[in-house]
Write a protein that holds these residues in place. Structure first.
Motif, PDB file in Angstrom:
ATOM      1  N   ASP A  98      49.201  30.444  48.385  1.00 26.89           N
ATOM      2  CA  ASP A  98      48.462  30.319  47.125  1.00 26.89           C
ATOM      3  C   ASP A  98      47.244  31.234  47.200  1.00 26.89           C
ATOM      4  OD1 ASP A  98      46.921  29.640  44.920  1.00 26.89           O
ATOM      5  OD2 ASP A  98      46.878  27.490  45.362  1.00 26.89           O
ATOM      6  N   PHE A  99      47.335  32.409  46.582  1.00 33.30           N
ATOM      7  CA  PHE A  99      46.282  33.415  46.672  1.00 33.30           C
ATOM      8  C   PHE A  99      44.935  32.932  46.142  1.00 33.30           C
ATOM      9  CE2 PHE A  99      47.665  37.979  47.579  1.00 33.30           C
ATOM     10  CZ  PHE A  99      48.681  37.595  48.415  1.00 33.30           C
ATOM     11  N   SER A 100      44.921  31.869  45.328  1.00 26.98           N
ATOM     12  CA  SER A 100      43.650  31.374  44.786  1.00 26.98           C
ATOM     13  C   SER A 100      43.040  30.264  45.652  1.00 26.98           C
ATOM     14  CB  SER A 100      43.838  30.867  43.350  1.00 26.98           C
ATOM     15  OG  SER A 100      44.701  29.750  43.338  1.00 26.98           O
ATOM     16  N   PHE A 101      43.793  29.757  46.637  1.00 22.59           N
ATOM     17  CA  PHE A 101      43.305  28.667  47.485  1.00 22.59           C
ATOM     18  C   PHE A 101      42.361  29.190  48.557  1.00 22.59           C
ATOM     19  CE2 PHE A 101      43.538  26.267  51.443  1.00 22.59           C
ATOM     20  CZ  PHE A 101      43.113  25.019  51.005  1.00 22.59           C
ATOM     21  N   ASN A 109      42.705  34.485  49.302  1.00 20.28           N
ATOM     22  CA  ASN A 109      43.296  35.820  49.356  1.00 20.28           C
ATOM     23  C   ASN A 109      42.791  36.674  48.203  1.00 20.28           C
ATOM     24  OD1 ASN A 109      44.754  35.189  51.645  1.00 20.28           O
ATOM     25  ND2 ASN A 109      46.735  35.747  50.781  1.00 20.28           N
ATOM     26  N   ASN A 110      42.689  36.072  47.003  1.00 18.73           N
ATOM     27  CA  ASN A 110      42.199  36.831  45.849  1.00 18.73           C
ATOM     28  C   ASN A 110      40.801  37.382  46.097  1.00 18.73           C
ATOM     29  OD1 ASN A 110      44.490  36.537  44.230  1.00 18.73           O
ATOM     30  ND2 ASN A 110      43.759  34.649  43.302  1.00 18.73           N
ATOM     31  N   MET A 111      39.912  36.557  46.649  1.00 21.69           N
ATOM     32  CA  MET A 111      38.534  36.987  46.901  1.00 21.69           C
ATOM     33  C   MET A 111      38.491  38.098  47.953  1.00 21.69           C
ATOM     34  SD  MET A 111      36.894  33.144  46.954  1.00 21.69           S
ATOM     35  CE  MET A 111      35.338  33.596  47.690  1.00 21.69           C
ATOM     36  N   ALA A 112      39.176  37.879  49.072  1.00 22.33           N
ATOM     37  CA  ALA A 112      39.166  38.863  50.158  1.00 22.33           C
ATOM     38  C   ALA A 112      39.828  40.167  49.699  1.00 22.33           C
ATOM     39  CB  ALA A 112      39.870  38.306  51.391  1.00 22.33           C
ATOM     40  N   GLN A 113      40.931  40.044  48.979  1.00 25.49           N
ATOM     41  CA  GLN A 113      41.634  41.228  48.494  1.00 25.49           C
ATOM     42  C   GLN A 113      40.747  42.038  47.551  1.00 25.49           C
ATOM     43  OE1 GLN A 113      45.067  40.918  45.686  1.00 25.49           O
ATOM     44  NE2 GLN A 113      46.215  41.803  47.409  1.00 25.49           N
ATOM     45  N   ALA A 114      40.060  41.368  46.635  1.00 22.94           N
ATOM     46  CA  ALA A 114      39.184  42.066  45.689  1.00 22.94           C
ATOM     47  C   ALA A 114      38.090  42.830  46.444  1.00 22.94           C
ATOM     48  CB  ALA A 114      38.570  41.076  44.707  1.00 22.94           C
ATOM     49  N   ARG A 115      37.512  42.200  47.453  1.00 19.60           N
ATOM     50  CA  ARG A 115      36.472  42.857  48.267  1.00 19.60           C
ATOM     51  C   ARG A 115      37.047  44.087  48.973  1.00 19.60           C
ATOM     52  NH1 ARG A 115      35.927  41.962  53.653  1.00 19.60           N
ATOM     53  NH2 ARG A 115      36.734  39.831  53.642  1.00 19.60           N
ATOM     54  N   GLY A 116      38.211  43.924  49.606  1.00 26.65           N
ATOM     55  CA  GLY A 116      38.821  45.026  50.339  1.00 26.65           C
ATOM     56  C   GLY A 116      39.252  46.172  49.445  1.00 26.65           C
TER      57      GLY A 116
END
Length: 185
Positions: A98-101, A109-116
């Motif tokens: 769950d990318f939003s968990f 995952n959504n937060m880390a991915q956006a940063r990266g």
């Protein structure tokens, strides 16, 4: 074309000190091969996460080209939790399912991915047409790769080696190709 050489750091023995954890003896043993692979690629710039193990993994390349390592916070490992988790495998599986968990105080995952990805776009803007080494970590590296191509997923992450090297070729901000450069001897 811009080539980004994402380098998952070499092996490090686990300690709770994420920022200062150094490479292990095995990690240092792999350094000559990392240097050999990357110095053959006509590297222009070396970037790294602020974590010691990521910097140590690419410092030989920086020394070879005679340039300082540029440290970018955006390439630091994803913050799974501010405290050690009891069951790492369960926690990491849950965030990939769950990318939003996120665990309390951690990054989804959504937060880390956006940063990266934001940091990757900055590198693509600042070093257009260059060959750029990026010393980083497995989870954030795969989350960045996943943004550009969904085949880079949780099962892919689980198969990564330590170290590992992937060359991503971009035309502007469009990913054109990915190739693995690391092979264990």
């Amino acid at each position: 074309m811009t080539n980004l050489y994402f380098v998952r750091h070499a092996h490090s023995a686990y300690t709770p000190d994420e920022l200062g954890r150094p490479l292990s003896e095995r990690g240092f043993t792999d350094m000559p091969k990392v240097n050999e692979i990357l110095t053959a690629e006509n590297i222009d710039i070396v970037i790294a996460s602020p974590y010691k193990r990521a910097i140590q993994t690419v410092e030989g390349v920086a020394a070879y080209i005679g340039k300082e390592i540029v440290v970018l916070e955006g390439f630091k490992e994803r913050n799974l939790s501010p405290v050690p988790v009891e069951d790492f495998n369960h926690a990491i599986t849950k965030v990939w399912d769950d990318f939003s968990f996120s665990l309390e105080g951690g990054e989804s995952n959504n937060m880390a991915q956006a940063r990266g990805v934001e940091t990757t776009y900055t590198v693509l803007d600042n070093y257009k047409g260059k060959n750029v080494v990026i010393g980083t970590h497995g989870n954030i590296m795969v989350l960045i790769m996943n943004y550009f191509d969904s085949q880079f997923d949780f099962p892919f992450w689980k198969k990564l080696d330590m170290p590992d090297i992937y060359k991503l070729t971009f035309d502007g901000k469009e990913l054109r190709s990915v190739s693995r450069l690391w092979e264990r001897r």
